[in-house]
Design a protein around this motif. Sequence first.
Motif, PDB file in Angstrom:
ATOM      1  N   SER A 237       0.828  -1.197   0.000  1.00 60.13           N
ATOM      2  CA  SER A 237       0.000   0.000   0.000  1.00 60.13           C
ATOM      3  C   SER A 237       0.862   1.246   0.000  1.00 60.13           C
ATOM      4  N   ALA A 238       0.227   2.385  -0.274  1.00 54.09           N
ATOM      5  CA  ALA A 238       0.946   3.656  -0.346  1.00 54.09           C
ATOM      6  C   ALA A 238       1.507   4.056   1.017  1.00 54.09           C
ATOM      7  N   SER A 239       0.770   3.793   2.091  1.00 53.76           N
ATOM      8  CA  SER A 239       1.299   4.148   3.414  1.00 53.76           C
ATOM      9  C   SER A 239       2.484   3.265   3.772  1.00 53.76           C
ATOM     10  N   GLY A 240       2.463   2.003   3.351  1.00 50.55           N
ATOM     11  CA  GLY A 240       3.612   1.131   3.578  1.00 50.55           C
ATOM     12  C   GLY A 240       4.819   1.586   2.789  1.00 50.55           C
ATOM     13  N   ALA A 241       4.606   2.028   1.539  1.00 47.86           N
ATOM     14  CA  ALA A 241       5.712   2.555   0.730  1.00 47.86           C
ATOM     15  C   ALA A 241       6.269   3.823   1.359  1.00 47.86           C
ATOM     16  N   ALA A 242       5.396   4.683   1.870  1.00 47.22           N
ATOM     17  CA  ALA A 242       5.851   5.917   2.512  1.00 47.22           C
ATOM     18  C   ALA A 242       6.698   5.617   3.738  1.00 47.22           C
ATOM     19  N   ASP A 431     -15.547  15.485   0.379  1.00 55.26           N
ATOM     20  CA  ASP A 431     -15.185  16.821  -0.065  1.00 55.26           C
ATOM     21  C   ASP A 431     -13.679  16.901  -0.238  1.00 55.26           C
ATOM     22  N   VAL A 432     -13.240  17.853  -1.050  1.00 58.23           N
ATOM     23  CA  VAL A 432     -11.812  18.090  -1.195  1.00 58.23           C
ATOM     24  C   VAL A 432     -11.212  18.347   0.191  1.00 58.23           C
ATOM     25  N   GLY A 433     -10.100  17.688   0.465  1.00 58.61           N
ATOM     26  CA  GLY A 433      -9.461  17.784   1.778  1.00 58.61           C
ATOM     27  C   GLY A 433      -9.762  16.623   2.695  1.00 58.61           C
ATOM     28  N   ASP A 434     -10.743  15.804   2.330  1.00 59.04           N
ATOM     29  CA  ASP A 434     -11.060  14.628   3.151  1.00 59.04           C
ATOM     30  C   ASP A 434      -9.985  13.558   3.000  1.00 59.04           C
ATOM     31  N   ARG A 435      -9.712  12.857   4.079  1.00 61.00           N
ATOM     32  CA  ARG A 435      -8.895  11.660   3.999  1.00 61.00           C
ATOM     33  C   ARG A 435      -9.740  10.539   3.401  1.00 61.00           C
ATOM     34  N   VAL A 436      -9.133   9.769   2.499  1.00 62.42           N
ATOM     35  CA  VAL A 436      -9.902   8.751   1.781  1.00 62.42           C
ATOM     36  C   VAL A 436      -9.187   7.406   1.838  1.00 62.42           C
ATOM     37  N   LEU A 437      -9.999   6.369   1.728  1.00 62.00           N
ATOM     38  CA  LEU A 437      -9.538   4.992   1.574  1.00 62.00           C
ATOM     39  C   LEU A 437     -10.010   4.530   0.205  1.00 62.00           C
ATOM     40  N   LEU A 438      -9.117   3.949  -0.572  1.00 57.30           N
ATOM     41  CA  LEU A 438      -9.494   3.440  -1.887  1.00 57.30           C
ATOM     42  C   LEU A 438      -9.963   1.991  -1.749  1.00 57.30           C
ATOM     43  N   ALA A 439     -11.126   1.716  -2.327  1.00 56.72           N
ATOM     44  CA  ALA A 439     -11.750   0.403  -2.173  1.00 56.72           C
ATOM     45  C   ALA A 439     -11.854  -0.350  -3.488  1.00 56.72           C
ATOM     46  N   GLY A 440     -11.155   0.105  -4.523  1.00 55.34           N
ATOM     47  CA  GLY A 440     -11.154  -0.571  -5.807  1.00 55.34           C
ATOM     48  C   GLY A 440      -9.792  -0.463  -6.459  1.00 55.34           C
ATOM     49  N   ALA A 446      -4.766   0.612  -5.435  1.00 57.98           N
ATOM     50  CA  ALA A 446      -5.396  -0.677  -5.132  1.00 57.98           C
ATOM     51  C   ALA A 446      -6.156  -0.552  -3.820  1.00 57.98           C
ATOM     52  N   PRO A 447      -7.040  -1.501  -3.520  1.00 60.92           N
ATOM     53  CA  PRO A 447      -7.747  -1.469  -2.240  1.00 60.92           C
ATOM     54  C   PRO A 447      -6.768  -1.422  -1.067  1.00 60.92           C
ATOM     55  N   GLY A 448      -7.043  -0.541  -0.106  1.00 59.51           N
ATOM     56  CA  GLY A 448      -6.176  -0.375   1.056  1.00 59.51           C
ATOM     57  C   GLY A 448      -5.301   0.853   0.991  1.00 59.51           C
ATOM     58  N   ASP A 449      -5.159   1.444  -0.196  1.00 59.14           N
ATOM     59  CA  ASP A 449      -4.399   2.690  -0.291  1.00 59.14           C
ATOM     60  C   ASP A 449      -5.166   3.806   0.397  1.00 59.14           C
ATOM     61  N   THR A 450      -4.437   4.675   1.085  1.00 64.65           N
ATOM     62  CA  THR A 450      -5.042   5.817   1.748  1.00 64.65           C
ATOM     63  C   THR A 450      -4.411   7.099   1.233  1.00 64.65           C
ATOM     64  N   GLY A 451      -5.152   8.186   1.346  1.00 67.66           N
ATOM     65  CA  GLY A 451      -4.634   9.465   0.873  1.00 67.66           C
ATOM     66  C   GLY A 451      -5.606  10.580   1.171  1.00 67.66           C
ATOM     67  N   VAL A 452      -5.508  11.661   0.394  1.00 64.65           N
ATOM     68  CA  VAL A 452      -6.338  12.847   0.587  1.00 64.65           C
ATOM     69  C   VAL A 452      -6.954  13.231  -0.750  1.00 64.65           C
ATOM     70  N   HIS A 478     -15.036   3.725  -5.802  1.00 60.43           N
ATOM     71  CA  HIS A 478     -13.729   3.347  -5.259  1.00 60.43           C
ATOM     72  C   HIS A 478     -13.323   4.210  -4.067  1.00 60.43           C
ATOM     73  N   LEU A 479     -14.072   5.285  -3.799  1.00 61.20           N
ATOM     74  CA  LEU A 479     -13.701   6.217  -2.738  1.00 61.20           C
ATOM     75  C   LEU A 479     -14.506   5.945  -1.471  1.00 61.20           C
ATOM     76  N   ARG A 480     -13.798   5.873  -0.355  1.00 66.15           N
ATOM     77  CA  ARG A 480     -14.415   5.755   0.963  1.00 66.15           C
ATOM     78  C   ARG A 480     -13.765   6.781   1.891  1.00 66.15           C
ATOM     79  N   PRO A 481     -14.469   7.197   2.939  1.00 69.20           N
ATOM     80  CA  PRO A 481     -13.787   8.024   3.948  1.00 69.20           C
ATOM     81  C   PRO A 481     -12.627   7.244   4.561  1.00 69.20           C
ATOM     82  N   GLY A 482     -11.526   7.939   4.867  1.00 65.45           N
ATOM     83  CA  GLY A 482     -10.325   7.225   5.285  1.00 65.45           C
ATOM     84  C   GLY A 482      -9.699   7.660   6.593  1.00 65.45           C
ATOM     85  N   TRP A 483     -10.412   8.457   7.399  1.00 70.31           N
ATOM     86  CA  TRP A 483      -9.849   8.752   8.726  1.00 70.31           C
ATOM     87  C   TRP A 483      -9.769   7.464   9.562  1.00 70.31           C
ATOM     88  N   ALA A 484     -10.797   6.627   9.417  1.00 76.74           N
ATOM     89  CA  ALA A 484     -10.822   5.322  10.091  1.00 76.74           C
ATOM     90  C   ALA A 484     -10.971   4.247   9.035  1.00 76.74           C
TER      91      ALA A 484
END
Length: 557
Positions: A237-242, A431-440, A446-452, A478-484
């Motif tokens: 995932s992107a957070s793991g790469a970071a 909305d723009v600025g929200d933390r998101v979780l990708l579900a597709g 890929a699923p599990g990537d997180t971002g803004v 493919h977009l979900r809220p991603g704070w949690a």
Amino acid sequence: MGAPEQLAAPLVAVLGPDADARITADPWRLLDLRSVTPRQADYCARTLLGEAARPDDPRRVRALVAHLLRRASRDGHTAVEYGRMARALRGLGVAAADAALQAAAEDDRILLVEDLPEEDDEEFDGDLPEPPAPERFLALAALGEAERRLAAELVRMTASEPVMDSATATETVLAAAGKLGRDPAPETVAALVTVALRGVAVLLCGPAAAGTGVEAIRYAAAIAADSQVGMALVAPSASGAAALNRALADTGVRARTVAALLADPAVEAGLVVVDQATAVDTETFAALAAACPAEAHLVLLADPGQLPSAGPGQVVADLVASRTAAVAVLPDAPDAGPREALAAGVGEGRLPDRVDLPGREVVFVPAASAGEAAHRTLQLVTDSIPRTFGLEPDQVQIVTAAPGGEAGAAALNAACKARFNPGPGRVAGLDVGDRVLLAGRGAGYAPGDTGVLRGHDGSGAAVELADGTTVAVAHPAHLRPGWAVPLAAALGGAWPAAVAVFTPDAALSRPALRTALTRGQRHVSVVNAAGAELAAAVRSTSAPPRSTRLARLLREG
């Protein structure tokens, strides 16, 4: 036909523009939708067909088998044993289960495979014994074929030529260690020699060996450079790469996600190193292995005590069990801290009655209910962790094991959005600025990537991933809220700090807590609304077994 109107759009998305005609011809295709149950599909079939809607209708049997296989894949299985499927069908009113399974195997969505039992070494006297009956399995066709392709690619890679001889590899590792002022353990040196010699290598590293794993990546890069084969370092995932890039900031090595690597036309590397490899599912591994050059070496860094991948399969466990790949255990890092020691102990079934680490690397926060757990979680993210560790709230990731309710991902995300970025939710509720979780899956994600969420126009959304890359997401679904995020979505991820939430209705287990404890690099708060049940699960509950065929396919070659 009795199907609710709200199913029209999902059916068109799954079955295509002729969904109405296809459902009229076969009403049990309603089961292609995850939200539809066999009872609901039977009701719709009776409404359309009347008395002709029989329990043993071949259309019903095919739909039920596909439905049960999809459900099994969500539980992590790549194949289902024939007898188990027959029993499940009998429970759904299909009397002639064997005949029905034969009919179902003719459906192009379903794969029926037969394996001869693996031979034992027992001697026999007299006449040759009768050949054993074959073992039969059913699988979703796409998943079963992916598992076959993965086995073939791994067999191909196990035959790769060494990139260095053992003496040169040893010298290279020691020279690289000298430049870093390190004195690697003999086991670490031996593991890297194995990487140079063998086409597929699994390096097992528990929480206390995480630092050794990063060190091994540095040495692997030196081997790749000196042998002039090049190295690709990937994370699930992107957070793991970071997280890897933070740890390797003083080197020229850069990690990217598996999805980003697969977006390239070809992989130009003689060493392909996959971190947190247990988080990668069978279909993704099949695509990754197929993308590796002919003579490339594949190196998997994995903690076998964590939860297996969110998608179907258990590739690392099957590779180890097959004995077709080289396996080495990395030693604990000399500077492993108390958080790593605690996570390692959890993996062995131990959780102290009281956790009081001097640097507050891990804090257990009791909660009397799911509602109190949600309140404690928000307090930790907004105040306690940022104030104590000098972090911003957006550096803290909530990871919840709760399946829903007040401490589930949906409720926690709603509370976080109201606190951090209130708005009308113009983009699929975001909305723009929200933390998101990708579900597709899409190009570079890929699923599990997180971002803004950084922007949106008619062509889709622009999401800045946790590793700093930006991807275009055309599908709002493919977009979900991603704070949690759910615990399963956090596999392969890592953040500066994490808050893990456990409730009594969560799937409590030893691997679940071990996985949660390793999501935060500086700090993890565990909000425990499960009480003593969490410690009991650590003592007695491991991950549920998965049914796969990869180990057998690898042994067959």
